[in-house]
Design a protein around this motif. Sequence first.
Motif, PDB file in Angstrom:
ATOM      1  N   LEU A  79       2.615   9.581 -43.042  1.00  7.31           N
ATOM      2  CA  LEU A  79       1.682  10.540 -42.478  1.00  7.31           C
ATOM      3  C   LEU A  79       0.955   9.948 -41.282  1.00  7.31           C
ATOM      4  N   GLY A  80       0.611  10.817 -40.330  1.00  6.72           N
ATOM      5  CA  GLY A  80      -0.245  10.452 -39.224  1.00  6.72           C
ATOM      6  C   GLY A  80      -1.487  11.314 -39.249  1.00  6.72           C
ATOM      7  N   GLY A  81      -2.616  10.721 -38.953  1.00  2.86           N
ATOM      8  CA  GLY A  81      -3.867  11.470 -38.935  1.00  2.86           C
ATOM      9  C   GLY A  81      -5.039  10.524 -38.969  1.00  2.86           C
ATOM     10  N   SER A  82      -6.246  11.084 -38.856  1.00  2.00           N
ATOM     11  CA  SER A  82      -7.443  10.247 -38.888  1.00  2.00           C
ATOM     12  C   SER A  82      -8.596  10.904 -39.620  1.00  2.00           C
ATOM     13  N   ASP A  83      -8.375  12.110 -40.149  1.00  2.00           N
ATOM     14  CA  ASP A  83      -9.416  12.785 -40.917  1.00  2.00           C
ATOM     15  C   ASP A  83      -9.173  12.528 -42.400  1.00  2.00           C
ATOM     16  N   PRO A  84     -10.092  11.835 -43.080  1.00  2.00           N
ATOM     17  CA  PRO A  84      -9.844  11.461 -44.475  1.00  2.00           C
ATOM     18  C   PRO A  84      -9.531  12.641 -45.389  1.00  2.00           C
ATOM     19  N   LYS A  85     -10.264  13.718 -45.265  1.00  2.00           N
ATOM     20  CA  LYS A  85     -10.041  14.870 -46.142  1.00  2.00           C
ATOM     21  C   LYS A  85      -8.686  15.522 -45.853  1.00  2.00           C
ATOM     22  N   CYS A 132      -9.870   6.670 -44.982  1.00  2.00           N
ATOM     23  CA  CYS A 132      -8.690   7.542 -45.081  1.00  2.00           C
ATOM     24  C   CYS A 132      -7.857   7.197 -46.315  1.00  2.00           C
ATOM     25  N   VAL A 133      -7.542   5.918 -46.482  1.00  2.00           N
ATOM     26  CA  VAL A 133      -6.656   5.561 -47.600  1.00  2.00           C
ATOM     27  C   VAL A 133      -7.359   5.727 -48.939  1.00  2.00           C
ATOM     28  N   ALA A 134      -8.671   5.534 -48.966  1.00  2.00           N
ATOM     29  CA  ALA A 134      -9.412   5.747 -50.213  1.00  2.00           C
ATOM     30  C   ALA A 134      -9.355   7.211 -50.627  1.00  2.00           C
ATOM     31  N   GLU A 135      -9.548   8.101 -49.667  1.00  2.00           N
ATOM     32  CA  GLU A 135      -9.469   9.541 -49.961  1.00  2.00           C
ATOM     33  C   GLU A 135      -8.052   9.930 -50.364  1.00  2.00           C
ATOM     34  N   MET A 136      -7.065   9.378 -49.679  1.00  2.00           N
ATOM     35  CA  MET A 136      -5.679   9.687 -50.016  1.00  2.00           C
ATOM     36  C   MET A 136      -5.346   9.252 -51.438  1.00  2.00           C
ATOM     37  N   ALA A 137      -5.746   8.030 -51.776  1.00  8.12           N
ATOM     38  CA  ALA A 137      -5.446   7.514 -53.113  1.00  8.12           C
ATOM     39  C   ALA A 137      -6.134   8.321 -54.201  1.00  8.12           C
ATOM     40  N   VAL A 144      -0.317   4.648 -52.207  1.00  7.89           N
ATOM     41  CA  VAL A 144      -0.667   4.845 -50.798  1.00  7.89           C
ATOM     42  C   VAL A 144      -0.583   3.486 -50.107  1.00  7.89           C
ATOM     43  N   THR A 145       0.155   3.437 -49.004  1.00  7.07           N
ATOM     44  CA  THR A 145       0.381   2.189 -48.277  1.00  7.07           C
ATOM     45  C   THR A 145       0.024   2.375 -46.810  1.00  7.07           C
ATOM     46  N   VAL A 146       0.051   1.276 -46.071  1.00  8.13           N
ATOM     47  CA  VAL A 146      -0.298   1.288 -44.650  1.00  8.13           C
ATOM     48  C   VAL A 146       0.773   0.549 -43.865  1.00  8.13           C
ATOM     49  N   LYS A 147       1.124   1.086 -42.700  1.00  7.33           N
ATOM     50  CA  LYS A 147       1.963   0.377 -41.733  1.00  7.33           C
ATOM     51  C   LYS A 147       1.132   0.195 -40.466  1.00  7.33           C
ATOM     52  N   ARG A 158      -5.615 -12.838 -34.700  1.00  6.25           N
ATOM     53  CA  ARG A 158      -5.980 -13.780 -35.763  1.00  6.25           C
ATOM     54  C   ARG A 158      -7.394 -13.532 -36.282  1.00  6.25           C
ATOM     55  N   ASP A 159      -8.188 -12.780 -35.518  1.00  5.72           N
ATOM     56  CA  ASP A 159      -9.504 -12.356 -36.004  1.00  5.72           C
ATOM     57  C   ASP A 159      -9.433 -10.946 -36.593  1.00  5.72           C
ATOM     58  N   LEU A 160      -8.724 -10.086 -35.902  1.00  2.00           N
ATOM     59  CA  LEU A 160      -8.693  -8.674 -36.282  1.00  2.00           C
ATOM     60  C   LEU A 160      -7.910  -8.423 -37.566  1.00  2.00           C
ATOM     61  N   LEU A 161      -6.712  -8.996 -37.677  1.00  4.35           N
ATOM     62  CA  LEU A 161      -5.819  -8.634 -38.772  1.00  4.35           C
ATOM     63  C   LEU A 161      -6.391  -8.992 -40.148  1.00  4.35           C
ATOM     64  N   PRO A 162      -6.973 -10.176 -40.349  1.00  7.45           N
ATOM     65  CA  PRO A 162      -7.565 -10.445 -41.661  1.00  7.45           C
ATOM     66  C   PRO A 162      -8.676  -9.454 -42.018  1.00  7.45           C
ATOM     67  N   ALA A 163      -9.502  -9.102 -41.039  1.00 12.69           N
ATOM     68  CA  ALA A 163     -10.579  -8.141 -41.308  1.00 12.69           C
ATOM     69  C   ALA A 163     -10.010  -6.769 -41.644  1.00 12.69           C
ATOM     70  N   PHE A 164      -8.942  -6.388 -40.957  1.00 12.29           N
ATOM     71  CA  PHE A 164      -8.300  -5.107 -41.223  1.00 12.29           C
ATOM     72  C   PHE A 164      -7.730  -5.084 -42.646  1.00 12.29           C
ATOM     73  N   LEU A 165      -7.003  -6.143 -43.016  1.00 11.00           N
ATOM     74  CA  LEU A 165      -6.411  -6.193 -44.351  1.00 11.00           C
ATOM     75  C   LEU A 165      -7.493  -6.218 -45.428  1.00 11.00           C
ATOM     76  N   GLU A 166      -8.568  -6.923 -45.171  1.00  8.74           N
ATOM     77  CA  GLU A 166      -9.669  -6.951 -46.132  1.00  8.74           C
ATOM     78  C   GLU A 166     -10.243  -5.555 -46.345  1.00  8.74           C
ATOM     79  N   ALA A 167     -10.361  -4.784 -45.263  1.00  7.83           N
ATOM     80  CA  ALA A 167     -10.922  -3.439 -45.364  1.00  7.83           C
ATOM     81  C   ALA A 167     -10.023  -2.511 -46.175  1.00  7.83           C
ATOM     82  N   VAL A 168      -8.721  -2.547 -45.908  1.00 11.85           N
ATOM     83  CA  VAL A 168      -7.837  -1.630 -46.638  1.00 11.85           C
ATOM     84  C   VAL A 168      -7.639  -2.097 -48.081  1.00 11.85           C
ATOM     85  N   ARG A 169      -7.676  -3.402 -48.303  1.00 10.46           N
ATOM     86  CA  ARG A 169      -7.584  -3.894 -49.683  1.00 10.46           C
ATOM     87  C   ARG A 169      -8.792  -3.443 -50.495  1.00 10.46           C
TER      88      ARG A 169
END
Length: 340
Positions: A79-85, A132-137, A144-147, A158-169
Motif C-alpha cells: 500500500l501507498g499512503g500517508s493518512d493513518p486512518k 500509520c503502521v500502528a493504525e494498520m496493525a 504489517v511490514t515496511v519497505k 547512519r543516523d536516520l535509519l536506526p531512528a526510523f527502525l526504532e520508531a516503527v518497531r
Amino acid sequence: MSNSENQLKTGFCEIRHASRLSVAPMMDWTDRHCRYLHRLMSKQALLYTEMVTAPALVRGGAVHLLAYNPEEHPVALQLGGSDPKELAAAARMGAEAGYDEINLNVGCPSDRVQSGTFGAVLMKSPGLVADCVAEMAAECPVEVTVKCRIGVDDQEPRDLLPAFLEAVRAAGVRRVTIHARKAWLRGLSPKENRDIPPLDYPLVHAMKAEFADMHISVNGGIMSLDEAMVHLAQGLDGVMIGRAAYHTPADVLLQADRRVFGVDRETDPVAVVRDMLPYIERHLVAGGKLGQVTRHMLGLFAGQPGARAWRRHLSENATRPGAGPDVVRAALEFVQPKAA
C-alpha cells in the motif's frame, strides 16, 4: 492461546519463512499475470503486488486492484499512503481479500508519489510512519511490514535509519525490507534512483546486528541467486530481488526452492510455459488479451539458445487481433531442444 491467535501466529511464521526470498513490488510489472508466472517457478518465494494507493481503494472504490489468483499465495499487498486512518481501512480491505501480508511503501521516489506525501518522502517523518503502521496493525489481522530506503536527500543514513527502525518497531512492526540506497527526491528520476545512489549493504547488515529482534531483508542491486545466498549466509533474514527476477526469472526463481528453502523441487522454462497455457486460455475466455500475459514471459529463456527468436515472435505476434495460445506454442519451437 485461542484458535484465532494460533492461526495468526502460524501465518506469521509461514510468511516470514517465505520472505527469505521475495520478488519486489514493481509498478507496471508485478501484476497478477506476472505473479502467477513467478509462482509456477517458485512455490516458496514471497510475491508482492504493485503498489496500490490507499486513496484509490478507500475513496475511489477501486477494489478491482485487489484481484489476484489464489495460486499466488503467499502474496503480499503493498500500500501507498500517508493518512493513518485511510491506510488502516485499506489494510483491512487487503486482509479481507485474503492477502498474507500488508506492506507500507516508504521507498518509492516518483514525483507522483511525492505529491501525495507518501513513498520515500515519508523517510522524513518516522513518527507519521509509526502512526500509520500502528493504525494498520490495529485494523488488520495479518502482519504489517515496511519497505523503506536508507534515507533521502541530505539525510545521514547512519543516523536516520536506526531512528526510523526504532520508531516503527515501537509501533509494532517486526519485519522490514530495506532498499540499500538513498533516494534523491529532486534531481534524479525514479529510474536513476534505482542505479545512481551508491549501495550500502554494510549498513543494512549493521541494522540487523543492532535490531536483532527484527526480521530484516535487503533489497537493491541484487542480480543473482548467488548474491542473495551471500546475504543470507551473512545473517540477514531475507533478500528481495526486483529487476533480475523480472528480466531473468529462470536464473533467480527456478532454483530458489531448493537453494533458499531446502525444498527438493525444480522445474524448467519449457515446462513453465506449458503450465502457463491453461492460464492463458482462461484469461482469453474472460476477455483478456494475450499480450497482457506474454509481456511478462519474454525473459524466460534469457541467455539460452533461441531466446532472441522467442522474444521476437511473442513481441511481434501477441498483440495481433485474435492472438491466442498457438502464438506461444509457436514461439516455444525456437527454444525447445530438438529431437536427435
